[in-house]
Motif scaffolding. Structure first.
Motif, mmCIF file in Angstrom:
data_model
loop_
_atom_site.group_PDB
_atom_site.id
_atom_site.type_symbol
_atom_site.label_atom_id
_atom_site.label_comp_id
_atom_site.label_asym_id
_atom_site.label_seq_id
_atom_site.Cartn_x
_atom_site.Cartn_y
_atom_site.Cartn_z
ATOM 1 N N ASP A 170 -1.300 -1.935 -8.774
ATOM 2 C CA ASP A 170 -2.320 -1.202 -8.008
ATOM 3 C C ASP A 170 -2.346 0.267 -8.414
ATOM 4 N N GLU B 147 0.823 -1.203 0.000
ATOM 5 C CA GLU B 147 0.000 0.000 0.000
ATOM 6 C C GLU B 147 0.861 1.259 0.000
ATOM 7 N N ALA C 284 2.440 -3.480 -6.395
ATOM 8 C CA ALA C 284 2.134 -2.084 -6.081
ATOM 9 C C ALA C 284 2.033 -1.246 -7.354
#
Length: 189
Positions: A84, A48, A81
């Motif tokens: 994402d 994240e 990531a």
């Protein structure tokens, strides 16, 4: 002149266990290639946080260069990531997988199943084959044309990938033919 941010990925950098020489090397190579470094940053092995750092960097710059987090272990999360941040999935890349197999064959080591994961790259990305290790890099494009170029964190793997693949791609992409020069003047007061 394009603006690029550099993100070094690895909790070991934040803990002071490893000195980040990659960012210095990449910044110097970019200056020589006529690409401006807008900012640099280090972020730990957290999916994240890496994705958030990428989104922020892409808001400010034309692209991002990352180093680290492309290995076969559970804490290597850069690829995920990037997916994402760009809103894409992954795809298996046969050329990357063959390169990984060749690296293992040359070193006479047995390839493990988790190394197969390294051949999955962001959907539509350009594969950067690794001549010195098992982790391929990639250049992934966002819908607006901004990019993320991800390379391994091991310096002897990253440096040739940068020089032979990323820098030429940047020069062509942004039609850059000049370098950024600085001059240091020493004065006495």
């Amino acid at each position: 002149m394009p603006n690029v941010e550099i993100i070094a990925v690895g909790t070991e950098l934040l803990l002071g266990q490893l000195v980040d020489t990659n960012t210095v090397h990449i910044a110097a190579a970019l200056a020589d290639a006529g690409v401006n470094v807008y900012a640099t940053r280090a972020v730990g092995d957290n999916r994240e946080r890496i994705a958030a750092a990428l989104r922020g960097a892409l808001d400010r710059a034309d692209g991002v260069i990352t180093t680290g987090g492309l290995g076969p272990t559970i804490d290597d999360l850069t690829k995920e990531a990037v997916c994402d941040a760009l809103g894409v999935g992954t795809e298996f890349n046969e050329a990357a997988f063959q390169n990984i197999q060749e690296i293992f064959a040359r070193s006479r080591r047995e390839m493990r199943e988790n190394n197969r994961k390294q051949a999955e790259i962001p959907l539509g990305a350009i594969v950067l084959l690794n001549e010195n290790g098992s982790a391929p890099g990639f250049i992934a494009l966002r819908g607006d044309g901004k990019f993320v170029a991800s390379m391994p964190g091991v310096p002897h793997e990253m440096k040739p990938m940068l020089a032979k693949q990323v820098i030429p791609w940047l020069r062509e992409r942004f039609n850059v033919h000049e370098a950024i020069h600085t001059r240091l003047i020493h004065t006495i007061n």
